[in-house]
Write an enzyme that holds these catalytic residues in place. Structure first.
Site, PDB file in Angstrom:
ATOM      1  N   GLN A 114       0.808  -1.210   0.000  1.00 47.89           N
ATOM      2  CA  GLN A 114       0.000   0.000   0.000  1.00 47.89           C
ATOM      3  C   GLN A 114       0.852   1.276   0.000  1.00 47.89           C
ATOM      4  O   GLN A 114       2.024   1.263   0.362  1.00 47.89           O
ATOM      5  CB  GLN A 114      -0.935   0.007   1.217  1.00 47.89           C
ATOM      6  CG  GLN A 114      -2.015  -1.059   1.203  1.00 47.89           C
ATOM      7  CD  GLN A 114      -1.574  -2.388   1.772  1.00 47.89           C
ATOM      8  OE1 GLN A 114      -0.384  -2.607   2.063  1.00 47.89           O
ATOM      9  NE2 GLN A 114      -2.509  -3.301   1.937  1.00 47.89           N
ATOM     10  N   GLY A 156       7.595 -13.932  -3.458  1.00 47.74           N
ATOM     11  CA  GLY A 156       6.930 -13.913  -2.161  1.00 47.74           C
ATOM     12  C   GLY A 156       5.709 -13.007  -2.200  1.00 47.74           C
ATOM     13  O   GLY A 156       5.437 -12.322  -3.192  1.00 47.74           O
ATOM     14  N   GLN A 215      -1.799  -9.910  -4.111  1.00 43.98           N
ATOM     15  CA  GLN A 215      -3.129 -10.318  -3.659  1.00 43.98           C
ATOM     16  C   GLN A 215      -4.230  -9.516  -4.355  1.00 43.98           C
ATOM     17  O   GLN A 215      -5.279 -10.054  -4.721  1.00 43.98           O
ATOM     18  CB  GLN A 215      -3.240 -10.134  -2.142  1.00 43.98           C
ATOM     19  CG  GLN A 215      -2.270 -10.963  -1.352  1.00 43.98           C
ATOM     20  CD  GLN A 215      -2.191 -10.536   0.105  1.00 43.98           C
ATOM     21  OE1 GLN A 215      -2.963  -9.712   0.565  1.00 43.98           O
ATOM     22  NE2 GLN A 215      -1.256 -11.105   0.840  1.00 43.98           N
ATOM     23  N   ALA A 258      -2.198   1.247  12.612  1.00 45.64           N
ATOM     24  CA  ALA A 258      -1.047   0.348  12.546  1.00 45.64           C
ATOM     25  C   ALA A 258      -1.300  -0.954  13.289  1.00 45.64           C
ATOM     26  O   ALA A 258      -1.864  -0.972  14.394  1.00 45.64           O
ATOM     27  CB  ALA A 258       0.190   1.041  13.118  1.00 45.64           C
ATOM     28  N   ASP A 259      -0.833  -2.032  12.673  1.00 47.15           N
ATOM     29  CA  ASP A 259      -0.859  -3.352  13.311  1.00 47.15           C
ATOM     30  C   ASP A 259       0.535  -3.771  13.755  1.00 47.15           C
ATOM     31  O   ASP A 259       0.697  -4.829  14.358  1.00 47.15           O
ATOM     32  CB  ASP A 259      -1.418  -4.396  12.345  1.00 47.15           C
ATOM     33  CG  ASP A 259      -0.581  -4.527  11.092  1.00 47.15           C
ATOM     34  OD1 ASP A 259       0.296  -5.405  11.052  1.00 47.15           O
ATOM     35  OD2 ASP A 259      -0.793  -3.743  10.158  1.00 47.15           O
ATOM     36  N   HIS A 268      -7.842  -1.864   9.597  1.00 50.04           N
ATOM     37  CA  HIS A 268      -7.567  -2.115  11.010  1.00 50.04           C
ATOM     38  C   HIS A 268      -8.243  -1.152  11.987  1.00 50.04           C
ATOM     39  O   HIS A 268      -7.782  -1.027  13.131  1.00 50.04           O
ATOM     40  CB  HIS A 268      -6.054  -2.116  11.303  1.00 50.04           C
ATOM     41  CG  HIS A 268      -5.260  -3.021  10.440  1.00 50.04           C
ATOM     42  ND1 HIS A 268      -3.971  -2.739  10.063  1.00 50.04           N
ATOM     43  CD2 HIS A 268      -5.565  -4.194   9.850  1.00 50.04           C
ATOM     44  CE1 HIS A 268      -3.508  -3.706   9.286  1.00 50.04           C
ATOM     45  NE2 HIS A 268      -4.473  -4.602   9.141  1.00 50.04           N
ATOM     46  N   GLU A 290      -8.319  -4.863   5.580  1.00 51.27           N
ATOM     47  CA  GLU A 290      -8.179  -5.881   6.620  1.00 51.27           C
ATOM     48  C   GLU A 290      -8.870  -5.364   7.869  1.00 51.27           C
ATOM     49  O   GLU A 290      -8.663  -4.213   8.268  1.00 51.27           O
ATOM     50  CB  GLU A 290      -6.704  -6.158   6.920  1.00 51.27           C
ATOM     51  CG  GLU A 290      -5.981  -6.911   5.817  1.00 51.27           C
ATOM     52  CD  GLU A 290      -4.498  -7.105   6.112  1.00 51.27           C
ATOM     53  OE1 GLU A 290      -3.876  -7.937   5.435  1.00 51.27           O
ATOM     54  OE2 GLU A 290      -3.970  -6.424   7.016  1.00 51.27           O
ATOM     55  N   TYR A 293      -6.650  -6.443  13.439  1.00 49.16           N
ATOM     56  CA  TYR A 293      -6.082  -7.700  13.919  1.00 49.16           C
ATOM     57  C   TYR A 293      -6.268  -7.900  15.421  1.00 49.16           C
ATOM     58  O   TYR A 293      -6.428  -9.012  15.907  1.00 49.16           O
ATOM     59  CB  TYR A 293      -4.559  -7.724  13.678  1.00 49.16           C
ATOM     60  CG  TYR A 293      -4.079  -7.849  12.270  1.00 49.16           C
ATOM     61  CD1 TYR A 293      -4.933  -7.984  11.188  1.00 49.16           C
ATOM     62  CD2 TYR A 293      -2.698  -7.852  12.033  1.00 49.16           C
ATOM     63  CE1 TYR A 293      -4.446  -8.100   9.901  1.00 49.16           C
ATOM     64  CE2 TYR A 293      -2.199  -7.964  10.739  1.00 49.16           C
ATOM     65  CZ  TYR A 293      -3.077  -8.086   9.679  1.00 49.16           C
ATOM     66  OH  TYR A 293      -2.576  -8.195   8.404  1.00 49.16           O
TER      67      TYR A 293
END
Length: 856
Positions: free
Chosen positions: A425, A446, A468, A699-700, A732, A753, A756
């Site tokens: 991102q 990866g 993704q 932030a995660d 998040h 997302e 988390y």
């Protein structure tokens, strides 16, 4: 440059005199207040036509502006005055539309005269107003040249000025702004003489320092203030040498008063300055004891002391400018990359700018907070026989944290035939021409979690591989290799056909409305900012078919924001009518940056970062036409802000379809670099706003991360009608990542997302609903449409958490979602449905998305 022969200009003056308005004789109290005073302007035509020439009393010298309509000249009278007459002695290039405005502070303006039928020549205007600053604000030129004045004369009566005024010429308040505020000191004599005793309003208690020089006492006023007076109430142990200093941050100090002959007792000092922190910095004691104050009082006024600022200037130390003859280009680029490759939450920022020409054997590896761009008007003006590369060696081939970097306005001829841009991102690839292919995956293939391409031409194939999700807008590509979960295209020539979910392509033939990001370029030796024109039903790039459509603004119309700039100075520049160019750096602000003028351009270079220090909203955009805000990272401070960006007022206002506000590559971060807090990331309430590529991130990982540490409930709240989001990445947040309450909204591509770090199911319970949807359209909304939306969960604290649905919308025919999915990453939490009660839930640990092609 325009040069007019003396004979012509003299004739023009004579002709102008014949057209002058009737002159009313001023009263005996009138005085010419403007001559020889400090004067500034939005721009100058050249060095021979400075603003000072309009107040020098010489009708043979003149000020002239750049050849655009929105220009101004203003004079600081030094003190507030009652203004009753303004005389404009125009050269042949005059304004037929303009305003005369007054201001107490050079920021807030009152219009006391306006016209759209100005006749040029010598115009004598009888007016009535009060102010320290007087401005001619041009709105329309009568000729193709700029505005040009032989003399700008202001007449009136200065205010008398009585006791109790400070150095600003305005009224100084009687309240003690320091009383009860937080005070600190270099030392204390003992436990009974604390710093707080000097700001408690009690003349029976005191602060006393250790018996040495230097010593200081400072007070935090809580916000930036205009300081006009300081009162020192000394005990017998006083300082005869000291300074009064002001600071926006408690670190960088400006001395507004100094003495070596202090007399003790009660000293009342009239000063002039702006700051949040005020300090008495003792340099010499009169006695053998320390410094001792019964009271340290600070008085503030309503008049700004921020001086007018000038546009233009150099681009500062963090902008590196290259031309083909620059020695050691590769070594310089490598040195910056070595510093920035893994510097994920550091404070260094860089922009690498390449003048038009051809550069050979270049491989520019781009790390964190680094932007690379060409300085041509078109990408093909600046050619690399080489590469611009992002890979993931620093994370052992995992590119899912390759954030905050950019490439723009370059023509690449990759050495291997394929360039690599393996990002996630907040890493836009804009206005690029790749004469070859483009690989979006890291070497070793990866994971990567990007990404965004716009206004670019990729002659070869775009290799998606392990990405993704990806969004490509208004571009031309030679092909696209594959998809994973959500690959979305709008207005892309050569895009794959619609296929969601297998293959996972969402393809729109055009983009409904788009306007490309402004960019810095060189016109000869002059820096300018090009503002591309708006397009509807756009397809392909906006360059490559003749001259690009749009307008150019000279750098002289921009305040170049560099290290040390304060919010007060930035707002002063905006109030003067200047645009803003933020050079790479981290800027702490103690008041909101307020953008109120239509069509203001605010452009950041090198991921310029704004941090609100005291709970303010970092940037506010008024409900006006055409503001362009781009290239910034808004990073939450430790005191909770209501939002980091607000566009518009408290709800929908005027329509802006013809000239929309555009927010591009503006990123929001809450935590990661420190324990930031904000109720919401962005609030978008202006109608027709375009949000083109943003990552709004709670932030995660990083510093200051935890459910109640970097607290933030909402990523983006949309109250405006007909708002369009293209490339929306939001992650998040503790409640809704996106909540849409305005009608007529559209989103093309959404990546998300869920937070988390929810500690348990109860922490995310939404009434009877399990969890908060990632994308919520309120029940009052009757029309909304979105394409290519994905939400993922990864509850790493409590993997048993269940979310009822990723998307929640009202069941009404004109609210439509296309190509939507939810996914559980490794089985860490699950979704019961995709949208409302539709779509199969996720299950197991296989990370397999659940898809819905159309809703309803």
């Amino acid at each position: 440059m325009r040069r007019v022969p003396a004979a012509v200009t003299a004739a023009a003056v004579v002709a102008g005199l014949a057209m002058a308005l009737p002159v009313t004789t001023a009263s005996a109290a009138d005085a010419l207040l403007s001559q020889g005073k400090t004067v500034t302007s939005s721009s100058t035509e050249n060095a021979g036509t400075p603003a000072t020439a309009a107040v020098d009393g010489n009708t043979g010298t003149r000020w002239s502006s750049a050849a655009t309509d929105q220009q101004w000249i203003q004079v600081d009278l030094g003190v507030s005055a009652a203004i009753d007459k303004v005389v404009l002695n125009w050269e042949a290039a005059y304004g037929d539309g303009y305003q005369i405005q007054t201001s107490a502070d050079g920021v807030a303006w009152t219009t006391i005269y306006t016209t759209t039928t100005g006749a040029g020549g010598v115009e004598t205007l009888n007016v009535s107003g009060t102010g320290r600053y007087v401005r001619m604000n041009g709105t329309h030129r009568h000729t193709g040249y700029g505005y040009s004045l032989w003399e700008f004369q202001v007449y009136g009566t200065p205010s008398g000025g009585t006791g109790g005024t400070g150095g600003t010429g305005g009224t100084c308040g009687t309240d003690n702004a320091a009383q009860g505020k937080t005070a600190t000191a270099s030392s204390t004599e003992n436990g009974g003489t604390l710093a707080s005793a000097a700001v408690d309003g009690n003349t029976g208690t005191r602060w006393a320092s250790a018996a040495s020089d230097p010593q200081w006492l400072q007070v935090d006023l809580g916000s930036s203030q205009q300081v006009c007076q300081v009162v020192l109430n000394w005990e017998a142990a006083y300082g005869d040498g000291y300074q009064i200093q002001l600071s926006p941050d408690g670190t960088n100090w400006n001395t507004v008063y100094t003495t070596t002959t202090g007399a003790g007792g009660v000293e009342t000092l009239n000063v002039s300055g702006t700051g949040r922190y005020v300090r008495m910095n003792g340099t010499h004691r009169h006695t053998g004891y320390g410094y001792s104050l019964w009271e340290f009082a600070v008085h503030t006024g309503s008049t700004s002391t921020v001086p007018p600022v000038q546009g233009g200037g150099d681009l500062g130390p963090n902008v590196k400018i290259f031309d083909p003859s620059t020695p050691n280009i590769q070594a310089t680029v490598d040195q910056i990359f070595a510093k920035q490759e893994s510097n994920q939450f550091g404070s260094d920022r860089y922009a690498l700018l390449f003048k038009p020409g051809t550069y050979s054997n270049i491989n520019a590896q781009i790390g964190f907070y680094t932007s690379i761009a060409g300085l041509g008007l078109n990408p093909d003006d600046t050619t690399f026989n080489g590469d611009v590369t992002v890979d993931a060696g620093w994370m052992q081939g995992n590119a899912t944290q390759n954030f905050w970097r950019s490439a723009e306005n370059l023509h690449l001829k990759p050495v291997s035939g394929t360039d690599r841009w393996a990002v996630s991102q907040a890493a836009p690839f804009r206005r690029m021409h790749v004469e070859g292919g483009l690989n979006l995956a890291p070497s070793g293939y990866g994971w990567a979690s990007g990404g965004y391409i716009a206004d670019s031409k990729i002659d070869g194939q775009v290799g998606n591989y392990s990405q993704q999700q990806w969004y490509t807008r208004d571009s031309s590509i030679g092909g696209f290799s594959n998809g994973v979960w959500n690959q979305t295209f709008s207005g892309v020539q050569g895009a794959p056909a619609q296929g969601f979910p297998n293959p996972p392509y969402t393809t729109l033939d055009t983009t409904p409305v788009s306007q490309e990001k402004p960019f810095l370029y060189l016109d000869g030796n002059d820096y300018k900012v090009f503002v591309p024109a708006k397009r509807t039903n756009a397809r392909g790039t906006d360059w490559g078919n003749g001259a690009p459509q749009g307008s150019s603004l000279p750098l002289s119309q921009f305040y170049v924001v560099k290290a040390g700039a304060t919010a007060a100075t930035i707002n002063q520049a905006l109030a003067q009518g200047l645009n803003l160019l933020f050079t790479p750096g981290v800027y702490h602000v103690d008041q909101s940056i307020n953008i109120t003028r239509p069509d203001t351009v605010v452009l950041g270079l090198g991921m310029a970062t704004i941090v609100p220090d005291n709970g303010v909203t970092a940037v506010k955009v008024a409900d006006v036409d055409g503001v362009k805000l781009s290239g910034l990272l808004l990073d939450a401070g430790t005191v909770n802000s209501p939002s980091l960006l607000q566009v518009g007022g408290s709800g929908p206002g005027a329509g802006h379809a013809a000239d929309p506000i555009v927010v591009q590559d503006v990123f929001v971060r809450v935590g990661g670099a420190g324990a930031g807090k904000a109720t919401a990331g962005m609030v978008i309430n202006s109608n027709n706003t375009i949000i083109d590529h943003t990552w709004i991130w709670r932030a995660d990982h990083g510093a200051g991360v935890g459910w109640d540490v970097n607290a933030s409930d909402y990523g983006m709240l949309v109250g405006g009608n007909d708002v369009l989001a293209t490339g929306l990445f939001v992650e998040h947040f503790k409640k809704y990542d996106v909540e849409w309450s305005g009608n007529g909204g559209k989103t093309i591509f959404f990546q998300n997302e869920i937070a988390y770090d929810a500690p348990n199911q109860a922490a995310v319970q939404n009434g009877a609903t399990k969890g908060y949807a990632a994308y919520k359209v309120d029940n009052n909304v009757t029309s909304h449409e979105a394409w290519g939306l994905g939400s993922y969960c990864y509850f790493n604290v409590d993997p048993t958490i269940v979310v009822d649905h990723g998307f929640e919308v009202p069941n009404t025919p004109n609210v439509k979602l296309h190509d939507i999915l939810v996914n559980s990453l490794g089985g860490n939490g699950q979704f019961n449905h995709v949208v409302n009660d539709t779509g199969a839930g996720t299950s197991g640990t296989s990370t397999t998305p659940s898809n819905v092609v159309s809703y309803p």
